[in-house]
Design an enzyme around this catalytic site. Structure first.
Site, PDB file in Angstrom:
ATOM      1  CG  HIS A  73     -40.070  53.360  12.131  1.00  0.00           C
ATOM      2  ND1 HIS A  73     -40.043  52.999  13.468  1.00  0.00           N
ATOM      3  CD2 HIS A  73     -40.219  54.716  12.116  1.00  0.00           C
ATOM      4  CE1 HIS A  73     -40.162  54.084  14.211  1.00  0.00           C
ATOM      5  NE2 HIS A  73     -40.264  55.130  13.419  1.00  0.00           N
TER       6      HIS A  73
ATOM      7  CB  CYS B 231     -43.884  58.053  10.459  1.00  0.00           C
ATOM      8  SG  CYS B 231     -42.456  58.522   9.454  1.00  0.00           S
TER       9      CYS B 231
ATOM     10  CD  GLN C  78     -44.730  56.012  12.874  1.00  0.00           C
ATOM     11  OE1 GLN C  78     -43.946  56.598  13.600  1.00  0.00           O
ATOM     12  NE2 GLN C  78     -46.020  56.287  12.847  1.00  0.00           N
TER      13      GLN C  78
ATOM     14  CG  ASP D 262     -40.744  58.655   6.083  1.00  0.00           C
ATOM     15  OD1 ASP D 262     -40.758  59.607   6.898  1.00  0.00           O
ATOM     16  OD2 ASP D 262     -39.920  57.712   6.153  1.00  0.00           O
TER      17      ASP D 262
ATOM     18  NE  ARG E 195     -35.598  56.093  16.100  1.00  0.00           N
ATOM     19  CZ  ARG E 195     -36.554  56.983  15.833  1.00  0.00           C
ATOM     20  NH1 ARG E 195     -36.279  58.283  15.827  1.00  0.00           N
ATOM     21  NH2 ARG E 195     -37.784  56.589  15.583  1.00  0.00           N
TER      22      ARG E 195
ATOM     23  NE  ARG F  50     -43.994  54.769  17.123  1.00  0.00           N
ATOM     24  CZ  ARG F  50     -42.794  55.329  16.931  1.00  0.00           C
ATOM     25  NH1 ARG F  50     -42.679  56.402  16.171  1.00  0.00           N
ATOM     26  NH2 ARG F  50     -41.703  54.806  17.458  1.00  0.00           N
TER      27      ARG F  50
HETATM   28  N1   CP Z   1     -41.918  58.778  13.710  1.00  0.00           N
HETATM   29  C1   CP Z   1     -40.869  58.744  14.538  1.00  0.00           C
HETATM   30  O1   CP Z   1     -40.230  57.703  14.730  1.00  0.00           O
HETATM   31  O2   CP Z   1     -40.620  59.906  15.195  1.00  0.00           O
HETATM   32  P1   CP Z   1     -39.265  60.279  15.929  1.00  0.00           P
HETATM   33  O3   CP Z   1     -38.156  60.161  14.909  1.00  0.00           O
HETATM   34  O4   CP Z   1     -39.469  61.678  16.433  1.00  0.00           O
HETATM   35  O5   CP Z   1     -39.044  59.311  17.060  1.00  0.00           O
END
Ligand code: CP
Length: 314
Positions: free
Chosen positions: A129, A267, A132, A225, A102, A295
């Site tokens: 993403h 998400c 997700q 989001d 990430r 996920r």
């Molecule tokens: N949706 C998501 O990626 O959650 P986090 O940022 O908590 O990992």
């Protein structure tokens, strides 16, 4: 065999995306049936941004697959600052069976993939993403039975990573993807064009509108989001405060009344009273807890798929 990565949604073909979703459903039904990381093999999971779901679901999923997650805090590793992305990758790729990252710019993970000899997975960048959206597609499929031909509406910041991944991932699945967003926050034109080209081949479509009601009317799934993505904290007053350009795109019960058979997706983390009303996210159309659980299943399937296709399954 060609080394395979999952850096953006369209690193999978439409058929491959469907195969990954099939694999995810099989793993959800029988969680320990795939031991592709037995050894245990290590998967390096690096975070340059905050997380809850991504950390938990990758760590759990890697353990289910027989492996050991090695979580690396970006503050310690300082990838690209303390040493180059290339050198970090050269170290990780000798010891890990896969690398999950990430980070901020998409260019950073593309650079990592250039030096990796094991699969690299995007756990969120500024542009995409994809893990997700695989989980979201899995959730829609579970609740609606099919994806192709269904309508997925996304409301909010049309230029963020979720909007981009919904466009690409939804198009790959043959869905009709509508993005409802204000002027000035349109999806990136090259990503929109890529999604339109994919949709032309899968029977789907993509549409961007500034009319939130038009975006959601008759949809099978409505998603939103946060209006302040990670890295945009300095803009939070303008994005979430009074006079926010996104205010007309908040998902309210009134808006959901235009999509009475839709499931609601987010998400997470969610900001009740901003992008979504509590009555929606905590209401009967919401499937956000299934989505968060998915996920786990989607990412197990991606890791297993990439190891298989790369010929690197230990
Ligand atoms: N949706 C998501 O990626 O959650 P986090 O940022 O908590 O990992």
């Amino acid at each position: 065999m060609t080394l395979r990565h999952f850096l953006a949604d369209d690193d999978l073909s439409p058929a491959e995306q469907e195969a990954v979703l099939d694999r995810a459903l099989a793993l959800k039904a029988d969680p320990f049936s795939d031991r592709c990381l037995a050894g245990p093999q290590v998967v390096a999971v690096l975070f340059d941004k905050p997380t809850l779901r991504t950390l938990v679901s990758f760590a759990t999923g890697i353990a289910h697959l027989g492996g050991q997650p090695l979580v690396v805090d970006g503050n310690l590793a300082q990838v690209g600052v303390r040493e180059s992305i290339a050198d970090v990758t050269r170290v990780l790729t000798r010891q890990a069976a896969a690398i999950v990252w990430r980070t901020f710019g998409q260019d950073r993970i593309v650079e990592m993939a250039r030096y990796a000899t094991v699969p690299v997975v995007n756990a969120l960048t500024d542009d995409y993403h994809p893990c997700q959206v695989l989980a979201d597609l899995l959730t829609i499929r579970e609740h609606k039975g099919t994806l192709a031909g269904r309508t997925l509406a996304y409301l909010g910041d049309g230029a963020n990573n979720m909007a981009h991944s919904y466009l690409l991932g939804g198009a790959l699945a043959g869905m009709h993807v509508r993005v409802g967003t204000p002027a000035g926050y349109q999806p990136r034109s090259d990503i929109l064009a890529r999604a339109a080209a994919i949709a032309a081949g899968t029977g789907g479509s993509v549409e961007v509108t500034d009319d939130p009601v038009a975006a959601v009317t008759g949809a099978d799934a409505v998603a939103t989001d946060t209006w302040v993505s990670m890295g945009q904290e300095a803009e939070s007053g303008a994005r979430r405060g009074g006079g926010s350009p996104f205010a007309p795109y908040a998902v309210t019960p009134d808006l959901m009344a235009s999509a009475p058979s839709a499931v609601f997706l987010h998400c997470l983390p969610a900001y009740r009273g901003s992008e979504v009303d509590a009555a929606v996210i905590d209401g009967p159309q919401s499937v956000v807890w299934d989505e968060a659980e998915n996920r786990l299943h989607a990412q197990k399937a991606v890791l297993s798929f990439l190891l298989d296709r790369s010929g690197t399954r230990p």
